[in-house]
Design a protein around this motif. Structure first.
Motif, PDB file in Angstrom:
ATOM      1  N   GLY A 142       0.844  -1.198   0.000  1.00 45.21           N
ATOM      2  CA  GLY A 142       0.000   0.000   0.000  1.00 45.21           C
ATOM      3  C   GLY A 142       0.869   1.235   0.000  1.00 45.21           C
ATOM      4  N   THR A 143       0.243   2.368   0.233  1.00 43.15           N
ATOM      5  CA  THR A 143       0.982   3.630   0.266  1.00 43.15           C
ATOM      6  C   THR A 143       0.496   4.498   1.416  1.00 43.15           C
ATOM      7  OG1 THR A 143      -0.624   4.545  -1.302  1.00 43.15           O
ATOM      8  CG2 THR A 143       1.492   3.800  -2.218  1.00 43.15           C
ATOM      9  N   ILE A 144       1.410   5.325   1.901  1.00 45.39           N
ATOM     10  CA  ILE A 144       1.050   6.430   2.789  1.00 45.39           C
ATOM     11  C   ILE A 144       0.958   7.646   1.880  1.00 45.39           C
ATOM     12  CG2 ILE A 144       1.890   7.900   4.649  1.00 45.39           C
ATOM     13  CD1 ILE A 144       2.385   5.462   6.174  1.00 45.39           C
ATOM     14  N   ASP A 145      -0.250   8.198   1.780  1.00 43.97           N
ATOM     15  CA  ASP A 145      -0.525   9.172   0.723  1.00 43.97           C
ATOM     16  C   ASP A 145      -0.286  10.611   1.164  1.00 43.97           C
ATOM     17  OD1 ASP A 145      -1.300   7.007  -0.762  1.00 43.97           O
ATOM     18  OD2 ASP A 145      -3.427   7.211  -0.221  1.00 43.97           O
ATOM     19  N   ARG A 146       0.222  11.383   0.226  1.00 48.86           N
ATOM     20  CA  ARG A 146       0.392  12.815   0.485  1.00 48.86           C
ATOM     21  C   ARG A 146      -0.967  13.506   0.485  1.00 48.86           C
ATOM     22  NH1 ARG A 146       5.276  14.573   0.469  1.00 48.86           N
ATOM     23  NH2 ARG A 146       4.620  16.734   0.231  1.00 48.86           N
ATOM     24  N   GLN A 166      -3.728   1.429   8.689  1.00 47.30           N
ATOM     25  CA  GLN A 166      -4.930   1.731   7.905  1.00 47.30           C
ATOM     26  C   GLN A 166      -4.876   3.199   7.510  1.00 47.30           C
ATOM     27  OE1 GLN A 166      -8.286   1.248  10.598  1.00 47.30           O
ATOM     28  NE2 GLN A 166      -7.547   2.862  11.947  1.00 47.30           N
ATOM     29  N   LYS A 167      -5.613   3.526   6.459  1.00 45.68           N
ATOM     30  CA  LYS A 167      -5.742   4.932   6.085  1.00 45.68           C
ATOM     31  C   LYS A 167      -7.186   5.190   5.707  1.00 45.68           C
ATOM     32  CE  LYS A 167      -4.348   4.226   1.255  1.00 45.68           C
ATOM     33  NZ  LYS A 167      -3.319   4.491   0.236  1.00 45.68           N
ATOM     34  N   CYS A 168      -7.568   6.433   5.792  1.00 44.59           N
ATOM     35  CA  CYS A 168      -8.950   6.789   5.498  1.00 44.59           C
ATOM     36  C   CYS A 168      -9.196   6.649   3.992  1.00 44.59           C
ATOM     37  CB  CYS A 168      -9.211   8.213   5.954  1.00 44.59           C
ATOM     38  SG  CYS A 168     -10.943   8.667   5.833  1.00 44.59           S
ATOM     39  N   PRO A 169     -10.267   5.924   3.600  1.00 50.29           N
ATOM     40  CA  PRO A 169     -10.530   5.758   2.161  1.00 50.29           C
ATOM     41  C   PRO A 169     -10.884   7.068   1.473  1.00 50.29           C
ATOM     42  CG  PRO A 169     -12.289   4.783   3.483  1.00 50.29           C
ATOM     43  CD  PRO A 169     -11.220   5.202   4.430  1.00 50.29           C
ATOM     44  N   GLN A 170     -11.293   8.071   2.229  1.00 50.72           N
ATOM     45  CA  GLN A 170     -11.613   9.369   1.640  1.00 50.72           C
ATOM     46  C   GLN A 170     -10.337  10.216   1.609  1.00 50.72           C
ATOM     47  OE1 GLN A 170     -14.456  10.387   0.248  1.00 50.72           O
ATOM     48  NE2 GLN A 170     -13.370  12.259  -0.312  1.00 50.72           N
ATOM     49  N   PRO A 171      -9.803  10.502   0.395  1.00 53.80           N
ATOM     50  CA  PRO A 171      -8.560  11.284   0.329  1.00 53.80           C
ATOM     51  C   PRO A 171      -8.719  12.636   1.030  1.00 53.80           C
ATOM     52  CG  PRO A 171      -9.141  10.415  -1.828  1.00 53.80           C
ATOM     53  CD  PRO A 171     -10.312  10.161  -0.929  1.00 53.80           C
ATOM     54  N   GLU A 172      -7.640  13.134   1.564  1.00 53.49           N
ATOM     55  CA  GLU A 172      -7.622  14.457   2.206  1.00 53.49           C
ATOM     56  C   GLU A 172      -8.462  14.494   3.487  1.00 53.49           C
ATOM     57  OE1 GLU A 172      -5.939  17.343   0.805  1.00 53.49           O
ATOM     58  OE2 GLU A 172      -5.058  15.972  -0.648  1.00 53.49           O
ATOM     59  N   TRP A 173      -8.837  13.330   4.034  1.00 55.91           N
ATOM     60  CA  TRP A 173      -9.610  13.344   5.270  1.00 55.91           C
ATOM     61  C   TRP A 173      -8.674  13.042   6.435  1.00 55.91           C
ATOM     62  CZ3 TRP A 173     -13.853  15.803   6.036  1.00 55.91           C
ATOM     63  CH2 TRP A 173     -14.604  15.580   7.186  1.00 55.91           C
ATOM     64  N   PRO A 222     -19.377  16.737   5.075  1.00 52.52           N
ATOM     65  CA  PRO A 222     -19.669  15.821   3.968  1.00 52.52           C
ATOM     66  C   PRO A 222     -19.256  14.383   4.275  1.00 52.52           C
ATOM     67  CG  PRO A 222     -17.791  17.215   3.440  1.00 52.52           C
ATOM     68  CD  PRO A 222     -18.338  17.722   4.727  1.00 52.52           C
ATOM     69  N   TYR A 223     -18.244  14.225   5.107  1.00 48.94           N
ATOM     70  CA  TYR A 223     -17.764  12.887   5.466  1.00 48.94           C
ATOM     71  C   TYR A 223     -17.629  12.809   6.976  1.00 48.94           C
ATOM     72  CZ  TYR A 223     -16.318  13.361   0.634  1.00 48.94           C
ATOM     73  OH  TYR A 223     -16.301  13.619  -0.700  1.00 48.94           O
ATOM     74  N   TYR A 224     -17.790  11.606   7.493  1.00 48.69           N
ATOM     75  CA  TYR A 224     -17.588  11.438   8.927  1.00 48.69           C
ATOM     76  C   TYR A 224     -17.051  10.039   9.185  1.00 48.69           C
ATOM     77  CZ  TYR A 224     -18.255  12.435  13.858  1.00 48.69           C
ATOM     78  OH  TYR A 224     -18.042  12.684  15.194  1.00 48.69           O
ATOM     79  N   TYR A 225     -15.737   9.982   9.380  1.00 50.71           N
ATOM     80  CA  TYR A 225     -15.074   8.718   9.690  1.00 50.71           C
ATOM     81  C   TYR A 225     -14.653   8.758  11.155  1.00 50.71           C
ATOM     82  CZ  TYR A 225     -14.803   7.677   4.703  1.00 50.71           C
ATOM     83  OH  TYR A 225     -15.118   7.414   3.402  1.00 50.71           O
ATOM     84  N   VAL A 226     -14.859   7.657  11.836  1.00 53.92           N
ATOM     85  CA  VAL A 226     -14.444   7.594  13.237  1.00 53.92           C
ATOM     86  C   VAL A 226     -13.491   6.425  13.443  1.00 53.92           C
ATOM     87  CG1 VAL A 226     -16.538   8.676  14.107  1.00 53.92           C
ATOM     88  CG2 VAL A 226     -16.440   6.178  13.873  1.00 53.92           C
ATOM     89  N   LEU A 227     -12.638   6.568  14.425  1.00 56.16           N
ATOM     90  CA  LEU A 227     -11.730   5.495  14.826  1.00 56.16           C
ATOM     91  C   LEU A 227     -12.140   5.082  16.236  1.00 56.16           C
ATOM     92  CD1 LEU A 227     -10.073   7.551  12.839  1.00 56.16           C
ATOM     93  CD2 LEU A 227      -8.137   6.162  13.530  1.00 56.16           C
ATOM     94  N   ILE A 228     -12.746   3.919  16.324  1.00 56.31           N
ATOM     95  CA  ILE A 228     -13.334   3.478  17.587  1.00 56.31           C
ATOM     96  C   ILE A 228     -12.245   3.145  18.607  1.00 56.31           C
ATOM     97  CG2 ILE A 228     -14.694   1.618  18.641  1.00 56.31           C
ATOM     98  CD1 ILE A 228     -16.416   1.655  16.130  1.00 56.31           C
ATOM     99  N   GLY A 229     -12.517   3.506  19.856  1.00 58.27           N
ATOM    100  CA  GLY A 229     -11.546   3.273  20.916  1.00 58.27           C
ATOM    101  C   GLY A 229     -11.503   1.827  21.383  1.00 58.27           C
TER     102      GLY A 229
END
Ligand code: CA
Ligand code: CA
Ligand code: CA
Length: 372
Positions: free
Chosen positions: A187-191, A296-303, A232-239
């Protein structure tokens, strides 16, 4: 004359007594003394917090970490970024931390927070895995066996935690950073446009490989649960429940800067396990390491980008007990000849139960003794 002498003696006695208290209370800090290693994986905050400047060596970066962290509590400190999975920091206190049975012994501070919609437990959880080590060879360096803290995922997500995980990152100047793991994934760590510096740690060599435990992905897309006008987007990282860094908020009440979350951010040294995930018995620890536990990375770029642990310092939860235990441990060193052979629960300095006793130092009833 007699009276003056008596007063003098009393004065000296008073000074001595207060000097002793000074030694107990003020000469030790409950916060970390210094950073030993700083080796982040690539990430959007790497080379930024702390800032890399051309020519900086690892020693320079460690100095900058110390400026952010050494001697500072979670309100005064500045975070240090550990980057993507595997990136780590190693640090120590100015004293050994005692393991009090049944209690959390030190807290690890980060910048996790409860998401504002209260849809899930946590919300901005970038869990770092905590490791502990004891300076067995007494050289003041973190070159002794390390033990991982077994957090709640080992219980709550059994079968979903990957042990023996490895990731290798490749340099890619001003580009997305490619990685491969030992499970056949890549995979990649995206700019992104918020962070314009290099994402690969510039003072470290190419082909950085990290090894450890990978926690189960915890990012969820709740975009359809919130008003699109609000976001427009709401991603959470569950504890996760317990046992990690940058996992739960530093405070139990956001409005109360004294409500330190020693429960949620606290680590019990008794949670330490060896490479076979078997508990080890550590009476003290001298070094702590924290590494990013999620890949993991957020599937929504720039988020959110990649998940990366931020480290904001650590604290001995029971400084007085640690100092007391060190003193009684030192005075508790005693020579025992043969009766130890039959005594139960003898451990070596690495915390392993000792079956055959050779010459050396062992631990029994949480005290050191010399086996002759
Ligand atoms: Ca404990
Ligand atoms: Ca050592
Ligand atoms: Ca964080």
């Amino acid at each position: 004359m007699k009276k003056i002498l008596l007063l003098l003696i009393l004065a000296i006695a008073t000074i001595n007594a207060s000097a002793q208290r000074m030694d107990d209370v003020t000469e030790h800090s409950k916060y970390i003394q210094a950073v030993d290693e700083y080796r982040p994986a690539p990430g959007q905050h790497v080379n930024d917090v702390p800032e890399y400047e051309a020519g900086d060596t690892e020693a320079d970066m460690i100095r900058k970490c110390n400026e952010n962290l050494a001697g500072l509590g979670p309100i005064q400190s500045h975070v240090v970024a550990l980057g993507g999975w595997g990136g780590y920091i190693t640090f120590h206190f100015d004293h050994s931390i005692v393991n009090i049975p049944g209690q959390r012994d030190f807290a690890v501070w980060g910048n996790a927070y409860q998401e504002m919609q209260n849809l899930v437990f946590g919300g901005m959880n970038e869990a770092g895995i905590v490791m502990v080590s004891k300076d067995v060879n007494g050289n003041g360096k973190p070159d002794d066996p390390w033990y991982e803290i077994s957090g709640s995922c080992d219980v709550d997500s059994a079968g979903k935690v990957i042990y023996g995980y490895e990731v290798t990152y490749r340099q890619n100047p001003m580009g997305d950073i490619p990685w491969t793991d030992n499970q056949g994934n890549s995979g990649t760590i995206d700019r992104n446009h918020y962070h314009t510096q290099e994402y690969y740690p510039q003072w470290l060599p190419d082909n950085l490989t990290f090894k450890g435990t990978r926690l189960p992905d915890n990012m969820y897309n709740l975009s359809d649960k919130v008003d699109a006008n609000w976001s427009p987007y709401y991603y959470v990282l569950i504890g996760f429940k317990y046992g990690y860094a940058d996992n739960l908020p530093n405070f139990t009440d956001n409005a109360d800067a004294t409500s330190f979350n020693y429960e949620g951010c606290g680590i019990d040294i008794s949670w330490a396990v060896d490479e076979n995930r078997q508990p080890v018995n550590l009476d003290f620890i001298d070094f702590v390491r924290v590494y990013t536990g999620l890949n993991q990375k957020c599937p929504q770029p720039e988020w959110w980008g990649e998940t990366s642990t931020e480290f904001a310092g650590a604290e001995d939860i029971h400084l007085d007990a640690s100092i007391e235990a060190i003193k009684s441990s030192i005075s508790g060193i005693r020579a025992i000849e043969s009766e130890v052979q039959t005594a139960p629960s003898v451990y070596d300095l690495q915390g392993r139960r000792a079956s055959q006793l050779k010459k050396g130092i062992y631990i029994q009833n949480r005290k050191k003794y010399i086996q002759k």
